[in-house]
Scaffold this motif. Structure first.
Motif, PDB file in Angstrom:
ATOM      1  N   ALA A 121      35.812 -17.042 -20.396  1.00  0.00           N
ATOM      2  CA  ALA A 121      35.201 -17.995 -21.324  1.00  0.00           C
ATOM      3  C   ALA A 121      36.253 -18.592 -22.248  1.00  0.00           C
ATOM      4  CB  ALA A 121      34.108 -17.307 -22.138  1.00  0.00           C
ATOM      5  N   ARG A 122      37.133 -17.746 -22.761  1.00  0.00           N
ATOM      6  CA  ARG A 122      38.177 -18.231 -23.671  1.00  0.00           C
ATOM      7  C   ARG A 122      39.132 -19.198 -22.966  1.00  0.00           C
ATOM      8  NH1 ARG A 122      43.795 -16.774 -22.513  1.00  0.00           N
ATOM      9  NH2 ARG A 122      44.721 -18.477 -23.717  1.00  0.00           N
ATOM     10  N   LEU A 123      39.617 -18.817 -21.789  1.00  0.00           N
ATOM     11  CA  LEU A 123      40.602 -19.638 -21.094  1.00  0.00           C
ATOM     12  C   LEU A 123      39.984 -20.922 -20.554  1.00  0.00           C
ATOM     13  CD1 LEU A 123      43.577 -19.666 -20.368  1.00  0.00           C
ATOM     14  CD2 LEU A 123      43.032 -18.473 -18.243  1.00  0.00           C
ATOM     15  N   THR A 124      38.751 -20.826 -20.055  1.00  0.00           N
ATOM     16  CA  THR A 124      38.063 -22.010 -19.535  1.00  0.00           C
ATOM     17  C   THR A 124      37.789 -23.010 -20.654  1.00  0.00           C
ATOM     18  OG1 THR A 124      37.000 -20.696 -17.813  1.00  0.00           O
ATOM     19  CG2 THR A 124      36.019 -22.833 -18.300  1.00  0.00           C
ATOM     20  N   TYR A 125      37.353 -22.503 -21.804  1.00  0.00           N
ATOM     21  CA  TYR A 125      37.086 -23.372 -22.950  1.00  0.00           C
ATOM     22  C   TYR A 125      38.353 -24.093 -23.391  1.00  0.00           C
ATOM     23  CZ  TYR A 125      36.274 -24.694 -27.813  1.00  0.00           C
ATOM     24  OH  TYR A 125      36.215 -25.392 -29.004  1.00  0.00           O
ATOM     25  N   ASN A 126      39.446 -23.376 -23.472  1.00  0.00           N
ATOM     26  CA  ASN A 126      40.687 -23.991 -23.921  1.00  0.00           C
ATOM     27  C   ASN A 126      41.183 -25.033 -22.919  1.00  0.00           C
ATOM     28  OD1 ASN A 126      42.744 -23.913 -26.074  1.00  0.00           O
ATOM     29  ND2 ASN A 126      44.127 -23.316 -24.421  1.00  0.00           N
ATOM     30  N   TYR A 127      41.034 -24.738 -21.631  1.00  0.00           N
ATOM     31  CA  TYR A 127      41.438 -25.690 -20.590  1.00  0.00           C
ATOM     32  C   TYR A 127      40.551 -26.935 -20.627  1.00  0.00           C
ATOM     33  CZ  TYR A 127      43.036 -27.257 -15.973  1.00  0.00           C
ATOM     34  OH  TYR A 127      43.571 -27.989 -14.929  1.00  0.00           O
ATOM     35  N   TRP A 128      39.268 -26.729 -20.863  1.00  0.00           N
ATOM     36  CA  TRP A 128      38.320 -27.853 -20.923  1.00  0.00           C
ATOM     37  C   TRP A 128      38.613 -28.773 -22.099  1.00  0.00           C
ATOM     38  CZ3 TRP A 128      34.892 -28.418 -25.083  1.00  0.00           C
ATOM     39  CH2 TRP A 128      34.031 -29.514 -24.983  1.00  0.00           C
ATOM     40  N   ARG A 129      38.820 -28.208 -23.283  1.00  0.00           N
ATOM     41  CA  ARG A 129      39.005 -29.058 -24.455  1.00  0.00           C
ATOM     42  C   ARG A 129      40.335 -29.805 -24.433  1.00  0.00           C
ATOM     43  NH1 ARG A 129      39.855 -25.149 -29.783  1.00  0.00           N
ATOM     44  NH2 ARG A 129      41.530 -23.841 -28.982  1.00  0.00           N
ATOM     45  N   LYS A 130      41.262 -29.330 -23.626  1.00  0.00           N
ATOM     46  CA  LYS A 130      42.524 -30.065 -23.465  1.00  0.00           C
ATOM     47  C   LYS A 130      42.428 -31.116 -22.368  1.00  0.00           C
ATOM     48  CE  LYS A 130      45.293 -26.523 -22.927  1.00  0.00           C
ATOM     49  NZ  LYS A 130      46.561 -25.753 -22.790  1.00  0.00           N
ATOM     50  N   GLY A 131      41.235 -31.247 -21.773  1.00  0.00           N
ATOM     51  CA  GLY A 131      41.020 -32.283 -20.761  1.00  0.00           C
ATOM     52  C   GLY A 131      41.345 -31.861 -19.354  1.00  0.00           C
ATOM     53  N   GLY A 132      41.473 -30.561 -19.121  1.00  0.00           N
ATOM     54  CA  GLY A 132      41.870 -30.075 -17.803  1.00  0.00           C
ATOM     55  C   GLY A 132      40.882 -30.377 -16.691  1.00  0.00           C
ATOM     56  N   TYR A 133      39.594 -30.535 -17.045  1.00  0.00           N
ATOM     57  CA  TYR A 133      38.582 -30.788 -16.024  1.00  0.00           C
ATOM     58  C   TYR A 133      38.234 -32.268 -15.883  1.00  0.00           C
ATOM     59  CZ  TYR A 133      37.897 -25.741 -15.873  1.00  0.00           C
ATOM     60  OH  TYR A 133      38.098 -24.392 -15.727  1.00  0.00           O
ATOM     61  N   GLN A 134      38.940 -33.109 -16.604  1.00  0.00           N
ATOM     62  CA  GLN A 134      38.718 -34.541 -16.447  1.00  0.00           C
ATOM     63  C   GLN A 134      39.268 -35.014 -15.105  1.00  0.00           C
ATOM     64  OE1 GLN A 134      40.439 -36.575 -19.793  1.00  0.00           O
ATOM     65  NE2 GLN A 134      38.990 -35.707 -21.270  1.00  0.00           N
ATOM     66  N   ILE A 135      38.609 -36.006 -14.530  1.00  0.00           N
ATOM     67  CA  ILE A 135      39.057 -36.546 -13.239  1.00  0.00           C
ATOM     68  C   ILE A 135      40.473 -37.098 -13.378  1.00  0.00           C
ATOM     69  CG2 ILE A 135      38.632 -38.307 -11.486  1.00  0.00           C
ATOM     70  CD1 ILE A 135      35.666 -38.098 -12.142  1.00  0.00           C
TER      71      ILE A 135
END
Length: 344
Positions: A121-135
């Motif tokens: 949860a911690r690592l996924t959240y941090n990756y998401w907020r940095k835009g890691g899951y953006q196309i």
């Protein structure tokens, strides 16, 4: 039989007894899955009849062509990165689910499942907020690396390292959980198990704190760069923001406190398996060692890029340890004074 018959905790860490007899299952597994694909009950039985370490390893290999094809079609080599925070927990939950299905004691494994989920949860959240899951989002290091490696060689690199080695690595860091599964009916839970869970949670929260401190600095810096004004509620001076990288908080004692905590999680899991099995070392530590090697190499490359972008970073490197705080030297001290002396 999918699990070995063991009569001691030490035997749970013996590769020749815990793993070797089941390696042959890997060859037959694809055909068995194909034959059972339309029968849920047969698939469930196959799952129970297959050694859980072998099925986990098979799944890591199954993912490789998907990572490879997706990266080559999209010319985006962060496909594994998007699953980095998820796959180790998938493997850990797999071992826990298998233990439940087999009726094994699961108190220790259940605790680990919770910790692993918090880690994800911690690592996924941090990756998401940095835009890691953006196309189209891709780790900037892959783009830089492609400038130095010609396309045919980079394709080979993609096959064997980015897609294959990294997928297997994310499986391998969870291998100590398999040993904990085998030890479940033999080694009862103790107070030391509580201490290990607390230490692991401490590492996760340390990484979260480091991530948040870095996030606060970077968002403030980007606001400052776009408006040419230091935000009114900023804890950072214009001089700190102009420097370009954080040197306060946890980042004053470690250049990568989040990486330190990240590596410590998997090293502690391995040490936990050693303690439970009363061994000084065991084969499952290969995953943790590979993880450490990868972080050494990737951090070296990251800092090489950072030092070229921010000249003052070299002073920071001299004063502050890469991962572990330095026990000697001046520490971060008066960073601005050092910069003034450098300019003279």
């Amino acid at each position: 039989m999918a699990l070995p018959l063991l009569n001691s905790a030490v035997a749970c860490a013996d590769f020749s007894r815990a793993v070797q007899p089941y390696i042959s299952q890997l060859n037959d597994l694809p055909q068995q899955i194909y034959q059972s694909a339309t029968d849920p009950q047969a698939l469930k039985q196959l799952y129970l009849d297959t050694n859980p370490l072998i099925s986990a390893f098979a799944f890591s290999l199954f993912l490789v062509p998907f990572f490879l094809v997706a990266s080559e079609i999209n010319r985006n080599y962060s496909q594994v990165d998007r699953f980095w925070s998820l796959l180790p927990t998938v493997y850990n939950l797999h071992y826990v689910a298998y233990a439940h299905a087999k009726g094994l004691p699961t108190q220790r494994l259940d605790s680990l499942a919770i910790i692993s989920s918090v880690w994800s949860a911690r690592l996924t959240y941090n990756y998401w907020r940095k835009g890691g899951y953006q196309i189209g989002s891709e780790d900037y290091r892959w783009e830089i690396l492609r400038k130095y490696i010609n396309p045919p060689l980079f394709f080979i690199f993609n096959v064997f390292f980015i897609s294959l080695a990294q997928s297997v690595l994310l499986f391998s860091v969870s291998m100590p959980t398999y040993i904990l599964l085998l030890a479940a009916p033999i080694a009862q839970t103790q107070m030391t198990d509580v201490l290990f869970t607390q230490a692991l949670l401490g590492c996760v929260f340390l990484a979260f704190a480091a991530d948040q401190q870095q996030w606060n600095f970077q968002t403030t810096k980007h606001s400052y760069q776009s408006t040419a004004r230091v935000p009114a509620n900023s804890k950072f001076s214009a001089q700190e923001l102009d420097r370009g990288f954080r040197t306060t908080g946890l980042w004053s004692v470690s250049r990568h406190p989040n990486f330190l905590a990240e590596q410590a999680v998997w090293v502690l899991l391995y040490i936990w398996s050693c303690y439970v099995t009363q061994t000084y070392w065991n084969w499952s530590g290969l995953g943790a060692v590979a993880y450490l090697i990868l972080f050494q190499a990737s951090t070296w490359f990251t800092e090489l890029i950072t030092a070229r972008k921010y000249p003052d970073y070299k002073i920071y490197q001299q004063r502050v340890g890469k991962f572990v705080p330095k026990l000697w030297g001046k520490g971060i001290g008066d960073f601005n004074k050092d910069l003034e002396e450098k300019k003279r």
